[in-house]
Each structure stands twice: as structure tokens, then as C-alpha cells.
Design an enzyme around this catalytic site. Structure first.
Site: not given
Length: 351
Positions: A16, A187, A322
């Protein structure tokens, strides 16, 4: 009063890495806006994919360009050498997602530096990252979860005669569809949905390539609801939001491809369900000993009214778009205010 020097730590050695850069860009902008620019001075510090720490012009270039460096293999001497700027930091703001960033390893280093830092400590980070330990903590406080099994890589590979029996057990306990996940990756990395024995075998092999500990969860037809938590010993929950998506499940590609998923904030669910989720989010946050920041994800089975906790993310994505900051925006806390509060919570926890 002199400005607090904020060590904005980003990049890292996980998959990530690019997400971390985008989060750091948003935080840097917030630290230089509104009242924050009079309180804080940003010191960007970038960790390359090979683990080397970079500061000053190199780190700023990565922030400005939003592009990672092409890293070569690092020598031990490079890995052991920190930029001299680390001695000037008053508060660390780590925004490294995934392994070596939110799993307690980095937090242990920051503890040794004896400097305040944003987010959970070693325990909260480690438990929040490990799906098996997390689910154990949730079960201990009575949070409802879907059925699951914890297995190891050794169970998959050590004895060819054991593997079919393991698959039989998974089918009997969980049935299809089920989800196979590495225990310690964030994720949605390494996650597969299995609908048949062949897909299950492939999914187990895939997850085992990422981690020695694996979790298999029963599938459930549900809406995916999220809630943001902010605070230390007396955390508060945001309004709840919902993630909808066009794919079969919320995998890595869906999560980070524009147009593949949508956020609905606040979620269009009954008020008593929202309240229940907020209460469960705080309970989950406390159960793993999280601090500062956390996003808790749930399954809402609309047909029965049941709510199951899925997981907690102790260092969620932090761009202006986000889910975590968007839920706080809808709760009346702007992005710059949120960044400020997280720094103040780090200072509070360190005293």
C-alpha cells in the site's frame, strides 16, 4: 510560541506504498491550511520500498510528484541510518498502511524514540492488524461476528493427506461462498472468494503465499457499513457510512479504482441500527486498545436486522476523499480540524 515540528512519515515496504503517499499529500496540505499553519511545521520523511528513510528534498519531491522512488536493494548500513531530521521531530504522524506501518513494528520504534505519535500503540496496532487476534478480542467482549476458521500455512502444505480433510472441514463449518484472507495484510490484499472446492483450494494457496496465518470466513448477504472513531480513553463515533460497489466483492482493485465503488454518508439505514453500529464501533476500538484513529467495518443483514462486526482498521486511508475523513466531515469535523485533533490526541496520550 514556536511551531510543533510534525514528522510526516509515509511510504513504507508494504503493498500500500502508493496509497500511503496519497494520504500523506492530503495530510501535508491540511497541516499547511487554516489555523494549522500557525501551529505546525511539516517535516516529510519518506520510507522507500527498500526500507531506506529519506528526508528533506527527496521526501518533498515524492510528496509533490505523488510518485514513489524506484528503489534498489538497500545495504544494512543504509537501513540502519536515519536522516538527522528525526532528532528535531516533536510529534510523529505515521501514515504507512499495511505491514511494517500499522502492525506495531513501526510503533515500537517510535516508542523507543520516546516521542509522541498519532494512532494506536504497539498492542492496538498489532491486534488491529492481525485478523485472528482481532476476532479473538472482539469475541471476548461479545461482539457478533460471522462464522470463521483460523488456519496456518503448515496445515495447507505440511501433509498432502491433511489438505483434503481441511477443505472438508471448511465446507462443513462454513459452506459456500466463503472468503479466504491472509491474517496480516491490509486493504483487501490477498483476499479471494471461494464458491467451489476448486476455488477454495486455489484461494488457500493464494492466501498462504502472503502469510503463514490465514482466516476463512463464511459469506453473508449484507450491506457494508463503516464507522469512524476518534479519541483515546473516551473515543467518539462518527455518523455511519456505506460502501457500495459493482464487483463481486470489495477487493483491492475495486477499492482503489475510480468509479468501482461509491460512498453514501450518512448510510440510509434505520436510526437504531446506526446507533447500534456506533456503540459497537467504540466497543471494538476499546477491545483492541486502539488510540487516536480507527475505522470499524460492519456487515448489516437487512433482511434480518442483524449486524456483524467485520474488522477494525487502526490506520485507514486518509486522503480528503477517503471514508474516514469523509465520515467526520459529515459529523461536523473538517479535514484540517481532524488532523489537528489527531496530533493533540497524540500529545495527550504521551503525557
Amino acid at each position: 510560541m514556536s511551531k510543533l515540528k510534525i514528522g510526516l512519515l509515509f511510504g513504507g515496504r508494504s503493498g500500500e506504498h502508493e496509497v500511503s503517499i496519497n494520504s500523506a499529500r492530503a495530510i501535508a496540505k491540511a497541516l499547511q491550511s487554516d489555523n494549522n499553519q500557525n501551529k505546525y511545521e511539516v517535516f516529510p520523511i519518506y520510507i522507500e520500498k527498500n526500507g531506506v528513510w529519506q528526508a528533506t528534498d527527496i521526501a518533498q519531491h515524492v510528496l509533490d510528484s505523488a510518485q514513489p522512488l524506484s528503489s534498489d536493494t538497500a545495504t544494512p548500513q543504509q537501513l540502519w541510518q536515519f536522516p538527522p531530521q528525526v532528532t528535531e521531530i516533536d510529534v510523529w504522524f505515521p501514515i504507512l498502511h499495511g505491514p511494517n506501518g500499522e502492525d506495531g513494528t513501526l510503533q515500537g520504534l517510535l516508542e523507543l524514540m520516546q516521542c509522541p505519535y498519532v494512532g494506536s500503540g504497539v498492542l492496538g496496532s498489532a491486534v488491529g492488524m492481525d485478523k485472528i487476534a482481532m476476532k479473538t478480542a472482539f469475541a471476548a467482549v461479545g461482539l457478533p461476528q460471522v462464522n470463521y476458521m483460523a488456519i496456518t500455512r503448515a496445515q495447507i502444505y505440511s501433509n498432502p493427506c491433511v489438505f483434503p480433510k481441511l477443505c472438508d472441514e471448511i465446507e462443513q463449518n462454513l459452506s459456500y461462498p466463503c472468503f479466504v484472507k491472509p491474517a496480516n495484510l491490509g486493504s483487501s490484499v490477498g483476499i479471494s472468494k471461494a464458491r467451489t472446492r476448486q476455488e477454495l483450494e486455489k484461494a488457500l494457496d493464494h492466501a498462504a503465499s502472503y502469510d503463514r496465518r490465514i482466516i476463512v470466513e463464511a459469506g453473508v448477504i449484507a450491506r457494508e457499513i463503516e464507522c469512524a472513531v476518534l479519541g483515546n480513553d473516551n473515543p467518539k463515533a462518527s455518523v455511519v457510512g456505506e460502501i457500495t460497489f459493482n464487483s463481486d466483492f470489495y477487493d483491492y482493485e475495486t477499492k482503489y479504482t475510480d468509479g468501482c465503488s461509491q460512498m453514501c454518508i450518512p448510510a440510509a439505514i434505520p436510526s437504531h441500527i446506526s446507533t447500534q453500529i456506533q456503540e459497537m464501533a467504540i466497543k471494538a476500538f476499546t477491545a483492541v486498545d486502539a488510540a487516536g484513529i480507527g475505522r470499524v467495518d460492519f456487515f448489516y443483514v437487512e433482511s434480518t436486522g442483524e449486524v456483524f462486526i467485520n474488522e477494525i482498521n487502526t490506520l485507514p486511508g486518509f486522503t480528503a476523499f477517503s471514508m474516514y475523513p469523509q465520515m467526520w466531515q459529515a459529523s461536523g469535523v473538517s479535514f484540517p480540524e481532524l488532523v489537528d485533533q489527531l496530533i493533540q490526541l497524540a500529545l495527550e496520550r504521551h503525557t
